[in-house]
Design a protein around this motif. Structure first.
Motif: not given
Length: 601
Positions: A138-141, A182-189, A312-328
């Motif tokens: 929901i946050k990502g949307f 700055v905002s984008f890098k902060s989200g990833k951090l 946005y950057s944080k949500n993008r990182e979550f999708l990386k986890d979701l990609t790995e999760f879906s591949a289990l």
């Protein structure tokens, strides 16, 4: 819905939302677009209102003010109504997303290969994705449509500013680009810090349960370990807090510096616009509207939009986890009820042929060429030292792992060829760490009959009979609602059971099952040796026409079996009755002599 095995991208936040609630999602996007255009119309309306008011003071005709005033009221009213409407639509959106996303994650977790459950790294991944997944989606949307809203808002305002004073628009863009970076890098951090701190928070949560849960209250009082555990909890919590604090501190400093610079530049832009006003290039009303819009725009770009880009950057990182999760790796059919139709062919034999097995990620052979054959309607006891491979045998039998070498056969059929829903119909298992379900006593027992719930025999009388066979008839009589009494302390009228009673309930579940093979993997390990032997002897009396595999490290309890198999170094080292193995004077005899004092003989 179901999470597909794919690489997830940020656009999937919208794609998934459209799949779950299409109409509601489209309405929310349209509302955001319409709301985003309001500031631009307010600039034009405010400019016309102020210019008209100034001209009225010079030339009269007050009635001319009504048109711009009505326009401003209409825009403000629309903003208010659209906000209410959006909130109402959002309620339905959240409910549907919670239902769909949480169900999809639970579904995926239920079919993940067991090797990922026992692997710390993949379990951390599963825990992260499983931590309020619907809220994250929901946050990502929300984040994506907020970005779209700001793009529309900024673009429309920029269009007005550039049409009046082109260089001001250029200056605002120069301010915005570094802020986005700055905002984008902060989200990833932030997300990297969250991922790292989650490992320590999980340990802290476990320690918190140890010092606060009802289950451990007696031992906490007896041993007084609360302070020691509390210190360990604090250590783990502090590590996680410092990781997150460091990331937040760095981001706060960066954003504070950036916002200070933008505030200064905003003042410079406002002063610079005085020259075009004095030259008559723009009206006073337009100046006031542009300055106000400029301040608001810079404020949104320095804080609001920067925060949105950070998310946005944080949500993008979550999708990386979701990609790995879906591949289990998944196991088909593992979440289905046992298919008892397979039992139309009576069980005859169970056989291991030269089975070798290492746990994933290790080179140590737990089973090293193990071979054996078990027959129907017999009771077998597997004994041996801890780590000898006894429990591993049950994990392979029940299909939790399939990466072994050799063959495991049921009625001569390789179990790798048997679908999971049919394989599980062969077994009823009670583990050492058996579950305590805080539901009614009757339902606790009937869980053992999943897959045969339509069977008319699974009624109250059946439950009372199997509990009575485990000598629990008197326990039932003193319960306030009999077998319908809720167990545990979750419900107001719930009743907790003793450790021994819980163990008998767990074993009773096997008695209502049609599975031809019962496996008891040290479920009574918490009992003293004599009490354990009595429970197993009682179980043997009531079990009929079923093969039983009893796993224990206490050899006195193993004497009830028709045959004992000693597991050592991944193979069956000795096999025979209790008396036969004692007469061999081998490893079993040595182990039994060492334990003889545990039993009254």
């Amino acid at each position: 819905m179901k999470f597909k095995h794919k690489k997830y991208k940020v656009i999937d936040y919208i794609i998934i939302s459209v799949r779950v609630v299409p109409v509601t999602t489209i309405i929310m996007i349209l509302l955001k677009v319409l709301v985003a255009t309001v500031p631009s119309f307010l600039v034009l309306g405010s400019s016309k209102f102020v210019d008209t008011a100034i001209d009225i003071f010079k030339n009269g005709q007050v009635s001319r003010i009504y048109e711009p005033l009505f326009m401003l009221m209409l825009l403000v009213g629309f903003s208010w109504i659209s906000a209410i409407l959006y909130s109402l639509v959002k309620i339905r959106f959240n409910l549907k997303m919670n239902e769909a996303i949480n169900t999809a994650v639970v579904k995926k977790r239920s079919i993940i290969a067991y090797e990922h459950i026992e692997n710390n790294d993949t379990w951390d991944l599963i825990a992260r994705v499983g931590e309020e997944p619907s809220e994250q989606m929901i946050k990502g949307f929300d984040n994506l449509i907020s970005i779209f809203e700001y793009i529309v808002k900024i673009a429309s305002l920029m269009l007005i500013i550039v049409s009046q004073v082109w260089w001001v628009g250029i200056a605002i863009l120069i301010i915005a680009i570094p802020l986005f970076m700055v905002s984008f890098k902060s989200g990833k951090l932030d997300y990297d810090a969250f991922s790292e701190s989650e490992k320590y928070l999980r340990r802290a949560d476990y320690l918190r349960d140890v010092i606060s849960s009802r289950e451990g209250v007696e031992e906490r009082a007896l041993f007084g370990y609360a302070d020691a555990i509390d210190r360990r909890w604090f250590e783990q919590f502090e590590i996680a807090r410092k990781i997150e604090y460091k990331a937040e501190k760095q981001n706060f400093i960066k954003m504070k510096i950036a916002s200070s610079i933008t505030a200064l530049l905003s003042m410079i832009i406002a002063l610079s616009l005085l020259a075009p006003v004095s030259k008559g290039q723009i009206t006073v009303g337009m100046y006031m509207s542009l300055v106000t819009a400029g301040f608001n725009l810079v404020q949104q770009m320095s804080w609001d939009l920067s925060y949105v880009m950070q998310q946005y950057s944080k949500n993008r990182e979550f999708l990386k986890d979701l990609t790995e999760f879906s591949a289990l790796k998944e196991v088909n059919g593992v979440d289905l009820l046992p298919d008892i139709s397979v039992l139309e062919v009576p069980f005859e034999t169970l056989e291991f042929r030269n089975v070798h097995f290492c746990y994933p990620g290790t080179d140590k052979k737990i089973l090293n060429g193990l071979s054996m054959k078990l027959e129907k309607d017999k009771q077998y006891a597997f004994v041996g030292e801890n780590g000898a491979g006894k429990t591993t045998i049950t994990k392979l039998l029940t299909g939790l792992y399939d990466n072994y070498e050799g063959e495991i056969l049921i009625n001569g059929v390789d179990i790798k060829t048997i679908p999971q829903e049919k394989l599980k119909a062969y077994f009823s298992v009670v583990y050492q760490d058996f579950a305590k379900y805080y539901i009614s006593l009757k339902d606790n027992v009937l869980l053992g009959g999943c897959g045969q719930t339509s069977d008319k025999l699974l009624g109250d009388e059946t439950v009372k009979k199997v509990l009575g066979s485990m000598e629990m008839s008197e326990d039932i009589e003193i319960l306030p609602k009999g077998i319908d009494t809720p167990l545990g302390k979750i419900l107001e009228d719930g009743v907790d059971l003793s450790g021994g009673q819980w163990q008998r309930v767990a074993i009773a579940r096997t008695l209502v099952s049609k599975s031809p093979i019962n496996i008891l993997d040290e479920p009574t390990a918490a009992l003293d040796p004599i009490s354990e032997s009595k429970v197993y002897s009682l179980f043997k009396k009531v079990i009929q026409k079923k093969t039983t595999i009893l796993i224990t490290h206490r050899l006195g309890a193993a004497r009830i079996a028709d045959e004992i198999l000693l597991v050592h170094d991944g193979v069956i080292e000795e096999r025979g009755t209790h008396e036969e193995l004692l007469n061999k004077e081998g490893r079993y005899a040595e182990m039994f002599e060492a334990q003889r004092s545990w039993y009254n003989e």
